[in-house]
Design a protein around this motif. Structure first.
Motif, PDB file in Angstrom:
ATOM      1  N   ASP A 203      -4.912  10.569 -15.232  1.00 36.20           N
ATOM      2  CA  ASP A 203      -6.137   9.858 -14.854  1.00 36.20           C
ATOM      3  C   ASP A 203      -5.949   8.344 -14.955  1.00 36.20           C
ATOM      4  OD1 ASP A 203      -7.327  12.230 -14.473  1.00 36.20           O
ATOM      5  OD2 ASP A 203      -8.754  12.095 -16.145  1.00 36.20           O
TER       6      ASP A 203
ATOM      7  N   SER B 225      -4.765  -0.971  -5.651  1.00 38.28           N
ATOM      8  CA  SER B 225      -4.871  -0.772  -4.211  1.00 38.28           C
ATOM      9  C   SER B 225      -6.121  -1.466  -3.658  1.00 38.28           C
ATOM     10  CB  SER B 225      -4.897   0.734  -3.919  1.00 38.28           C
ATOM     11  OG  SER B 225      -5.129   0.986  -2.582  1.00 38.28           O
TER      12      SER B 225
ATOM     13  N   LEU C 112       0.219  14.875  -0.426  1.00 41.20           N
ATOM     14  CA  LEU C 112      -0.380  14.445  -1.696  1.00 41.20           C
ATOM     15  C   LEU C 112       0.272  15.151  -2.873  1.00 41.20           C
ATOM     16  CD1 LEU C 112      -4.245  14.349  -1.124  1.00 41.20           C
ATOM     17  CD2 LEU C 112      -2.737  12.447  -1.599  1.00 41.20           C
TER      18      LEU C 112
ATOM     19  N   ILE D 118     -13.095  -2.488  -4.336  1.00 40.86           N
ATOM     20  CA  ILE D 118     -13.911  -2.886  -5.482  1.00 40.86           C
ATOM     21  C   ILE D 118     -14.532  -4.231  -5.160  1.00 40.86           C
ATOM     22  CG2 ILE D 118     -13.812  -3.722  -7.854  1.00 40.86           C
ATOM     23  CD1 ILE D 118     -11.857  -1.569  -8.499  1.00 40.86           C
TER      24      ILE D 118
ATOM     25  N   PRO E 229      -9.279   2.338  -1.031  1.00 41.59           N
ATOM     26  CA  PRO E 229     -10.289   2.052  -2.057  1.00 41.59           C
ATOM     27  C   PRO E 229     -10.714   0.586  -2.044  1.00 41.59           C
ATOM     28  CG  PRO E 229      -8.123   2.247  -3.059  1.00 41.59           C
ATOM     29  CD  PRO E 229      -7.971   2.668  -1.631  1.00 41.59           C
TER      30      PRO E 229
ATOM     31  N   THR F 179      -5.850   2.901  -8.153  1.00 41.18           N
ATOM     32  CA  THR F 179      -7.056   2.665  -7.354  1.00 41.18           C
ATOM     33  C   THR F 179      -7.468   1.203  -7.455  1.00 41.18           C
ATOM     34  OG1 THR F 179      -7.793   4.924  -7.780  1.00 41.18           O
ATOM     35  CG2 THR F 179      -9.447   3.406  -6.956  1.00 41.18           C
ATOM     36  N   LEU F 180      -7.396   0.682  -8.679  1.00 43.31           N
ATOM     37  CA  LEU F 180      -7.759  -0.713  -8.903  1.00 43.31           C
ATOM     38  C   LEU F 180      -6.809  -1.658  -8.158  1.00 43.31           C
ATOM     39  CD1 LEU F 180      -9.966  -2.017 -10.601  1.00 43.31           C
ATOM     40  CD2 LEU F 180      -8.304  -2.293 -12.439  1.00 43.31           C
TER      41      LEU F 180
ATOM     42  N   HIS G   2      -0.860   2.873  -3.153  1.00 44.42           N
ATOM     43  CA  HIS G   2      -2.076   3.594  -2.767  1.00 44.42           C
ATOM     44  C   HIS G   2      -2.269   4.783  -3.709  1.00 44.42           C
ATOM     45  CE1 HIS G   2      -4.870   6.020  -0.390  1.00 44.42           C
ATOM     46  NE2 HIS G   2      -5.208   4.885   0.178  1.00 44.42           N
ATOM     47  N   PRO G   3      -3.523   5.049  -4.133  1.00 44.70           N
ATOM     48  CA  PRO G   3      -3.757   6.153  -5.086  1.00 44.70           C
ATOM     49  C   PRO G   3      -3.218   7.515  -4.610  1.00 44.70           C
ATOM     50  CG  PRO G   3      -5.842   5.153  -4.351  1.00 44.70           C
ATOM     51  CD  PRO G   3      -4.745   4.279  -3.880  1.00 44.70           C
ATOM     52  N   ASP G   4      -3.031   7.689  -3.323  1.00 44.47           N
ATOM     53  CA  ASP G   4      -2.431   8.935  -2.832  1.00 44.47           C
ATOM     54  C   ASP G   4      -1.052   9.176  -3.447  1.00 44.47           C
ATOM     55  OD1 ASP G   4      -4.578   9.427  -1.296  1.00 44.47           O
ATOM     56  OD2 ASP G   4      -3.587   9.161   0.644  1.00 44.47           O
ATOM     57  N   LYS G   5      -0.370   8.066  -3.774  1.00 46.19           N
ATOM     58  CA  LYS G   5       0.982   8.194  -4.328  1.00 46.19           C
ATOM     59  C   LYS G   5       0.939   8.611  -5.792  1.00 46.19           C
ATOM     60  CE  LYS G   5       2.329   6.751  -0.482  1.00 46.19           C
ATOM     61  NZ  LYS G   5       2.687   7.816   0.428  1.00 46.19           N
TER      62      LYS G   5
ATOM     63  N   ARG H 270      -8.552  17.830  -3.602  1.00 45.24           N
ATOM     64  CA  ARG H 270      -7.586  16.752  -3.818  1.00 45.24           C
ATOM     65  C   ARG H 270      -7.959  15.503  -3.046  1.00 45.24           C
ATOM     66  NH1 ARG H 270      -4.255  16.903  -8.124  1.00 45.24           N
ATOM     67  NH2 ARG H 270      -3.410  18.978  -8.421  1.00 45.24           N
ATOM     68  N   ARG H 271      -8.650  15.687  -1.971  1.00 44.21           N
ATOM     69  CA  ARG H 271      -9.050  14.535  -1.176  1.00 44.21           C
ATOM     70  C   ARG H 271     -10.091  14.959  -0.155  1.00 44.21           C
ATOM     71  NH1 ARG H 271      -8.264  10.947  -3.009  1.00 44.21           N
ATOM     72  NH2 ARG H 271      -6.287   9.883  -2.786  1.00 44.21           N
TER      73      ARG H 271
ATOM     74  N   VAL I 149       1.496   6.722   4.515  1.00 44.69           N
ATOM     75  CA  VAL I 149       0.277   6.319   3.833  1.00 44.69           C
ATOM     76  C   VAL I 149      -0.873   6.226   4.831  1.00 44.69           C
ATOM     77  CG1 VAL I 149       0.704   3.827   3.908  1.00 44.69           C
ATOM     78  CG2 VAL I 149      -0.678   4.776   2.078  1.00 44.69           C
TER      79      VAL I 149
ATOM     80  N   SER J  43      -1.597  10.768  -7.030  1.00 50.02           N
ATOM     81  CA  SER J  43      -2.602  11.817  -7.185  1.00 50.02           C
ATOM     82  C   SER J  43      -2.161  12.943  -8.106  1.00 50.02           C
ATOM     83  CB  SER J  43      -3.008  12.370  -5.821  1.00 50.02           C
ATOM     84  OG  SER J  43      -1.952  13.122  -5.285  1.00 50.02           O
ATOM     85  N   GLN J  44      -0.863  13.052  -8.353  1.00 48.89           N
ATOM     86  CA  GLN J  44      -0.366  14.118  -9.224  1.00 48.89           C
ATOM     87  C   GLN J  44      -0.212  13.652 -10.674  1.00 48.89           C
ATOM     88  OE1 GLN J  44      -0.718  17.046  -7.787  1.00 48.89           O
ATOM     89  NE2 GLN J  44       1.408  17.718  -7.823  1.00 48.89           N
TER      90      GLN J  44
ATOM     91  N   GLN K  17       0.836  -1.214   0.000  1.00 48.18           N
ATOM     92  CA  GLN K  17       0.000   0.000   0.000  1.00 48.18           C
ATOM     93  C   GLN K  17       0.863   1.254   0.000  1.00 48.18           C
ATOM     94  OE1 GLN K  17      -2.794   0.228  -0.963  1.00 48.18           O
ATOM     95  NE2 GLN K  17      -4.245  -1.230  -0.111  1.00 48.18           N
ATOM     96  N   GLN K  18       2.013   1.166   0.653  1.00 47.32           N
ATOM     97  CA  GLN K  18       2.909   2.332   0.644  1.00 47.32           C
ATOM     98  C   GLN K  18       3.381   2.645  -0.774  1.00 47.32           C
ATOM     99  OE1 GLN K  18       5.592   1.360   3.890  1.00 47.32           O
ATOM    100  NE2 GLN K  18       5.356   3.416   4.722  1.00 47.32           N
TER     101      GLN K  18
END
Lengths: 194, 597
Positions: A73, A83, B361, B399, B397, A80-81, A64-67, B158-159, B368, A69-70, A60-61
């Protein structure tokens, strides 16, 4: 069935089971991997839970989508998928009954806990007995000791389950797993009514 | 020597990117930002960082927070607008400074604009990026409502981060704590509890619970009821609205004074009758005891649910302005026999967590944050029952997929009702939306395999897809209200406007025009079949042309042209709208009037 794929970004041919392109370091669309492979832990029932959690958190480190975010898309979507898949795999392996179900499935033994086929009279009687004892317990102390007894049964059953996996006796493992899931469910209900 | 203080503008080639942390609270809001390794709290015109979440629409002028002086007009202010997000935030129940009817979303948008402007003044720099905190127990609709309000204010969200998680993040980073911590967050309008495991760089939420309608406001109400009953012998419900509000505000003042003193005397005026009354802590505690007991019950239920013994917990971290009430920590000690950490400022720590997370972020970090979804998500199945697809306290997240099937032979469509909540029957849970998957291949009942996929992103926002495994027919739904845009559409509009706008006002004009245009296009799209049915060939052609022109104009950033083309399309669909009303009417004629209503 395992065809090598190419990186969406740099068209590099990718090795199997890889999350990042070794050449351009971009995240790749995650493939369907079994839970053990995804988390990188050995495929067995007796997992070291601390080790499992460390493997999970390390992933996750990284993913994770936070990593991401910049980034684009596409990369956010892939992370995201991935994670989400890592989260679900951990959830499945972290609990003994769902870990057992996962293992059984991997060994071609599709067990459905929801199946009504469960009719082992011996086990049913045992469960009824435990439930009655709890219902009849008139005070907190007695209820608590009834839960403690239940805990012992749970750990005994878990040990038996572990043995049957070691012996590759999946028929028995499936039966024991159904029993274990019942025991855990009544433990959850007991705790609610404590 | 007098040195003239000049604010140093942030240089554009600054190494770190700026991201605001906004704690949009029920009673107070706080903004902070990390710049050059230092955390700044944004202050308002009066130098205060605790900004009351108050909005006043006076004649031709808007006032916010501490700009609102506590005179008669104070009681006309909009209080606790955040509470509407769990209820009726789309209802146009307020009037703005130009007497236009507006909703709670629009009121919140105005407040976000005020906060954004304050921050820009403080930092002498444009600000677009932010992280906004929400109560952990907020449902999907409330979360997307907050996000919409911020988007419309020109903020790039952003979040969304849960308030207790933000608090724990700031606390863990600052005090370098490790272990399992229980965050007890009692704010002005909401109550949240979260259990977190903090280790090296990892902040993992183990479980969360709460009540989105329990907070300091409710304590004030209870105390007001007690005061009026015991000092005046009047029933609270017999007072008129204004007297009620005045009394509640007065009770709030007494409550705040009681944090520093055990008892005092004070004048209280109700219905023009003034009485000197004795205020003391025992009475106050007694009047609110029921609610505090409820928070304790929620806390112990969470511990039970995640199956963690209290002796494994390092202690309770108290967050939220209302957690200052002394009897709360006493009750916690009494019930849980554990340590209490109150070495943080309960008003500021949430915003701080958001700012720190926002900084990471945008600028990267090894930390994390793993949060969970507070409420189960699922769909309605036969007999009005809820089938859970993602259960509460699942790490996001996430699914999850599930296969559903038809229950009638030859059925070609399935309706999905998406629900959130913990109750068995769907009527007791919150309805998030519904959608229909049509064009299913007619087959005997139980044969079609319809795959429903729930995807919860890291903001806790849900996206749902349903597809027929055989034909591949797919239908997507993200939680939205009526004909509004979904959040991804809105996010895109904000992104593109930020790049191309001359200034803030221009940017908001673009956003507004584009949102209006896109909603209109969605609306037209939804009634496409009716248009083909009711309009002449020529009309259809004209409408299609105008739709294409409007679509073209959205790609530009010229608000005038966008607005002009919205008007054009509007005109060309007028006769259709009329025909549709007539059609709808003819369909309902003959039914009971009650049924129509």
């Amino acid at each position: 069935m395992s065809v090598n794929s190419i990186c969406w970004n740099c068209q590099n041919t990718l090795p199997q089971n890889i999350f990042l392109c070794p050449k351009c370091n971009k995240i790749q669309p995650p493939k369907q991997l079994d839970e053990f492979k995804l988390l990188g832990v050995s495929e067995k029932f007796d997992l070291d839970l601390e080790e499992l959690e460390n493997a999970y958190l390390k992933l996750q480190q990284l993913f994770h989508p936070d990593k991401f975010s910049q980034l684009s898309d596409k990369e956010i979507k892939y992370s995201t998928l991935l994670s989400s898949m890592i989260n679900e795999a951990f959830q499945k392996l972290n609990n003994s009954t769902s870990r057992a179900t996962t293992l059984l499935k991997l060994n071609g033994f599709n067990s459905h806990l929801e199946d009504r086929s469960f009719n082992d009279p011996e086990v049913l009687e045992e469960i009824m007995e435990i439930q009655n004892e709890f219902l009849e317990a008139e005070n907190y102390e007695k209820k608590k000791s009834s839960i403690e007894k239940l805990d012992i049964r749970i750990s005994e059953t878990t040990n038996e389950l572990s043995r049957s996996f070691k012996n590759k006796n999946y028929e028995i493992a499936n039966k024991l797993n159904i029993k274990l899931s019942y025991l855990e469910k009544i433990r959850f209900d007991f705790k609610k009514h404590l | 020597m007098n040195l003239i203080k000049i604010k140093e503008p942030l240089s554009s080639n600054n190494s770190s990117k700026i991201c605001l942390g906004i704690d949009f609270g029920t009673t107070n809001s706080v903004c902070s930002v990390k710049v050059n390794n230092k955390l700044h709290f944004i202050t308002d015109e009066n130098g205060k960082s605790l900004i009351p979440t108050l909005i006043l629409y006076d004649t031709k002028i808007k006032r916010f927070g501490n700009q609102i002086i506590k005179n008669e007009s104070y009681y006309n202010s909009i209080f606790s607008v955040k509470r509407d997000f769990t209820r009726d935030f789309e209802k146009k129940k307020f009037e703005d400074e130009n007497k236009n009817k507006i909703s709670s979303i629009e009121v919140s948008k105005d407040f976000f604009i005020y906060l954004k402007n304050l921050c820009e003044k403080n930092l002498n720099h444009n600000i677009f990026d932010c992280v906004i905190t929400v109560p952990a127990y907020f449902d999907e609709k409330a979360r997307s409502g907050i996000m919409r309000a911020a988007f419309m204010a020109g903020l790039r969200v952003r979040r969304l981060i849960n308030e207790p998680t933000a608090a724990a993040f700031a606390y863990g980073l600052e005090k370098k704590k490790k272990g399992i911590f229980f965050v007890y967050d009692l704010g002005g309008g909401t109550f949240d509890v979260s259990l977190l495991k903090l280790s090296d760089g990892i902040f993992k939420v183990l479980g969360t619970s709460g009540d989105p309608n329990l907070g300091g406001d409710d304590l004030d109400n209870l105390y007001a009821k007690w005061l009026i009953n015991n000092s005046f012998g009047i029933n609270f419900d017999d007072l008129n609205e204004k007297e009620k509000l005045k009394l509640v505000k007065k009770s709030k003042l007494f409550k705040e004074k009681l944090t520093n003193s055990q008892s005092f005397e004070e004048e209280l005026e109700v219905n023009d009758c003034v009485k000197k009354i004795k205020i003391n802590i025992e009475d106050f505690n007694k009047s609110i005891e029921k609610l505090i007991d409820r928070t304790i019950k929620i806390s112990s239920e969470l511990l039970n649910e995640v199956d963690i013994q209290i002796d494994k917990v390092n202690g309770f971290v108290l967050v939220g302005g209302s957690s200052r009430i002394k009897c709360i920590s006493n009750k916690i000690k009494e019930n849980f026999k554990t340590k209490i950490f109150d070495d943080v400022n309960p008003d500021l720590v949430v915003s701080k967590g958001a700012a720190l997370h926002g900084y990471e972020l945008l600028n990267g970090s090894d930390n994390v944050l793993l949060d969970v979804t507070p409420l189960s998500l699922g769909i309605e199945t036969m007999g009005g029952l809820m089938e859970k697809i993602i259960s509460r306290n699942t790490t996001i997240p996430a699914i999850k997929e599930q296969i559903f099937t038809t229950y009638e032979n030859g059925q070609t469509a399935l309706k999905f009702l998406i629900l959130q909540g913990e109750r068995e029957t769907s009527v007791n849970n919150r309805k998030l939306g519904e959608f229909v998957l049509s064009n299913i291949q007619p087959k005997p009942a139980g044969i079609p395999r319809i795959k429903v996929m729930f995807s919860l992103d890291a903001d806790g926002i849900l996206f749902v897809t349903a597809s027929d495994e055989e034909t591949g027919v797919e239908n997507k739904l993200s939680v939205k209200t009526n004909d509004e845009l979904n959040l991804n559409e809105m996010r895109k509009i904000v992104e593109s406007s930020i790049e191309n706008a001359k200034d803030d006002i221009h940017q908001r004009m673009i956003i507004e025009a584009k949102i209006k245009a896109q909603s209109f296009l969605n609306e037209i799209d939804a009634v496409k079949k009716d248009i083909e049915l009711l309009c002449s060939k020529n009309d259809i052609k004209i409408i299609n042309e105008k739709v294409a022109m409007l679509k073209e104009s959205i790609k530009t950033d010229d608000c005038d042209i966008i607005n002009q083309r919205v008007d054009d399309l509007n005109k060309s669909t007028e006769s259709f709208a009329q025909k549709r009303i007539e059609k709808d009417f003819s369909e309902v004629v003959g039914r009971d009037v009650e049924e129509i209503e």
